[in-house]
Design an enzyme around this catalytic site. Structure first.
Site, PDB file in Angstrom:
ATOM      1  N   LYS A  39      -0.964 -33.371 -28.162  1.00 37.85           N
ATOM      2  CA  LYS A  39      -1.044 -32.261 -26.929  1.00 37.85           C
ATOM      3  C   LYS A  39      -1.888 -31.374 -27.536  1.00 37.85           C
ATOM      4  O   LYS A  39      -2.785 -30.648 -26.723  1.00 37.85           O
ATOM      5  CB  LYS A  39       0.426 -31.685 -26.880  1.00 37.85           C
ATOM      6  CG  LYS A  39       1.630 -32.525 -26.267  1.00 37.85           C
ATOM      7  CD  LYS A  39       2.859 -31.655 -26.089  1.00 37.85           C
ATOM      8  CE  LYS A  39       3.527 -31.396 -27.591  1.00 37.85           C
ATOM      9  NZ  LYS A  39       3.833 -32.321 -28.343  1.00 37.85           N
ATOM     10  N   ARG A  83      10.795 -26.668 -23.812  1.00 39.42           N
ATOM     11  CA  ARG A  83      11.385 -28.040 -24.261  1.00 39.42           C
ATOM     12  C   ARG A  83      12.746 -28.123 -23.817  1.00 39.42           C
ATOM     13  O   ARG A  83      13.393 -29.208 -24.158  1.00 39.42           O
ATOM     14  CB  ARG A  83      11.395 -27.824 -25.793  1.00 39.42           C
ATOM     15  CG  ARG A  83      10.069 -28.524 -26.499  1.00 39.42           C
ATOM     16  CD  ARG A  83      10.096 -28.208 -28.082  1.00 39.42           C
ATOM     17  NE  ARG A  83       9.569 -29.012 -28.859  1.00 39.42           N
ATOM     18  CZ  ARG A  83       8.388 -29.136 -29.574  1.00 39.42           C
ATOM     19  NH1 ARG A  83       7.555 -27.998 -29.268  1.00 39.42           N
ATOM     20  NH2 ARG A  83       8.040 -29.783 -30.404  1.00 39.42           N
ATOM     21  N   ARG A 119      -1.118 -37.946 -40.119  1.00 38.97           N
ATOM     22  CA  ARG A 119      -1.770 -36.804 -39.624  1.00 38.97           C
ATOM     23  C   ARG A 119      -1.812 -35.650 -40.824  1.00 38.97           C
ATOM     24  O   ARG A 119      -1.030 -35.644 -41.905  1.00 38.97           O
ATOM     25  CB  ARG A 119      -0.945 -36.049 -38.741  1.00 38.97           C
ATOM     26  CG  ARG A 119      -1.326 -34.736 -38.274  1.00 38.97           C
ATOM     27  CD  ARG A 119      -0.797 -34.308 -36.887  1.00 38.97           C
ATOM     28  NE  ARG A 119       0.522 -33.645 -36.909  1.00 38.97           N
ATOM     29  CZ  ARG A 119       1.226 -33.264 -35.813  1.00 38.97           C
ATOM     30  NH1 ARG A 119       0.585 -33.095 -34.750  1.00 38.97           N
ATOM     31  NH2 ARG A 119       2.156 -32.800 -35.980  1.00 38.97           N
ATOM     32  N   ARG A 172       1.900 -31.613 -42.752  1.00 41.40           N
ATOM     33  CA  ARG A 172       3.046 -30.785 -42.521  1.00 41.40           C
ATOM     34  C   ARG A 172       4.409 -31.211 -42.945  1.00 41.40           C
ATOM     35  O   ARG A 172       4.613 -32.292 -42.783  1.00 41.40           O
ATOM     36  CB  ARG A 172       3.107 -30.700 -40.804  1.00 41.40           C
ATOM     37  CG  ARG A 172       2.234 -29.516 -40.095  1.00 41.40           C
ATOM     38  CD  ARG A 172       2.126 -29.609 -38.623  1.00 41.40           C
ATOM     39  NE  ARG A 172       3.510 -30.029 -38.057  1.00 41.40           N
ATOM     40  CZ  ARG A 172       3.660 -29.714 -36.811  1.00 41.40           C
ATOM     41  NH1 ARG A 172       2.547 -29.697 -36.075  1.00 41.40           N
ATOM     42  NH2 ARG A 172       4.897 -29.934 -36.127  1.00 41.40           N
ATOM     43  N   ARG A 199      12.633 -35.412 -35.050  1.00 43.50           N
ATOM     44  CA  ARG A 199      12.092 -34.823 -34.002  1.00 43.50           C
ATOM     45  C   ARG A 199      11.836 -35.332 -32.634  1.00 43.50           C
ATOM     46  O   ARG A 199      11.935 -35.181 -31.678  1.00 43.50           O
ATOM     47  CB  ARG A 199      10.463 -34.233 -34.656  1.00 43.50           C
ATOM     48  CG  ARG A 199      10.747 -33.066 -35.433  1.00 43.50           C
ATOM     49  CD  ARG A 199       9.565 -32.801 -36.405  1.00 43.50           C
ATOM     50  NE  ARG A 199       8.326 -32.437 -35.455  1.00 43.50           N
ATOM     51  CZ  ARG A 199       7.065 -32.728 -35.798  1.00 43.50           C
ATOM     52  NH1 ARG A 199       6.626 -33.462 -36.943  1.00 43.50           N
ATOM     53  NH2 ARG A 199       6.014 -32.392 -35.069  1.00 43.50           N
TER      54      ARG A 199
END
Ligand code: AMP
Length: 221
Positions: A14, A89, A128, A161, A172
């Site tokens: 996103k 969400r 990531r 992160r 998640r």
């Protein structure tokens, strides 16, 4: 006021897609995840309230999110075109967004649902890395920096992160899957939903979305 939503699991791309759309269409990128991380970084009241939920990979309560988004819309004078990333969400968030837009004579134009298989999402999130200075995104395998741990753009230090750890990623994704069906159904019924295959390169997803936002021939007049 115009608004689009980028809906999709963590790792669906996103943020990268939003960067591409911002460059092409000038949408203001509203990422509740980025806003929350900034609040945590600054040690604000919202940051203190949100941090434990974020660390656990759980959703931050709707009340906090609603306040954040409304404050942003109230403070923005540009009457901009908004691109919401990672928001809404939950169904209460979706209802509050509608009310917010309506109060400003706006409406939701499209919801783009970035869809990719779970194994791909896990590998994207686990690899990531983010630049601590400019926020640029990298991946240990797919988008390697020229020098390990250092940002190509600004020489900033890359970090992972904390909520991209394997255990939190699974929470998640589960949290996301629990709520996604309702939102997909809700926006599908309102004919706002457009599914985008985000297992491809980010520029392919951006091109698909751009063709909806700017249909062929739209430039001719
Ligand atoms: P993201 O960067 O969008 O993956 O968000 C990171 C974390 O921030 C999520 O795992 C949640 O804890 C929190 N968060 C971000 N946006 C929302 C939202 N709209 N509703 C609830 N929690 C959110």
């Amino acid at each position: 006021m115009q608004a689009i939503v980028l809906l999709g699991a963590p790792g669906a791309g996103k943020g990268t897609t939003a960067d591409g759309l911002h460059a092409e269409f000038g949408f203001l990128h509203v990422s509740t995840g980025n806003m929350l991380r900034e609040a945590v970084g600054k040690g604000t009241d919202v940051g203190h309230e949100a941090e434990p939920f974020m660390q656990a990979g759980k959703l931050v309560p709707d009340k906090i999110i609603g306040r954040l988004v409304e404050e942003l819309l109230n403070s923005d004078e540009s009457g901009a075109r908004y691109m919401f990333d990672g928001y809404p969400r939950t169904m209460p968030q979706a209802d509050r967004l509608d009310a917010c837009l309506e109060a400003r004579s706006g409406r939701l134009n499209y919801v783009f649902y970035l869809d990719a298989p779970r194994e791909l999402l896990v590998s994207r999130l686990a690899g990531r890395r983010i630049c601590g200075s400019c926020g640029a995104n990298y991946h240990l395998v797919n988008v390697k920096p020229k020098m390990d741990g250092v940002c190509d753009r600004c020489d900033g230090k890359l970090y992972q992160r904390p909520d991209d750890s394997e255990e939190t990623v699974n929470t998640r994704l589960n949290v996301y899957e629990d709520m996604a069906c309702d939102l997909v159904e809700h926006y599908g019924q309102r004919s706002l939903l457009r599914r985008v295959d985000s297992s491809r390169r980010p520029e392919d997803a951006v091109a698909d979305i751009a063709s909806v936002l700017r249909p062929p021939g739209a430039d001719r007049e």
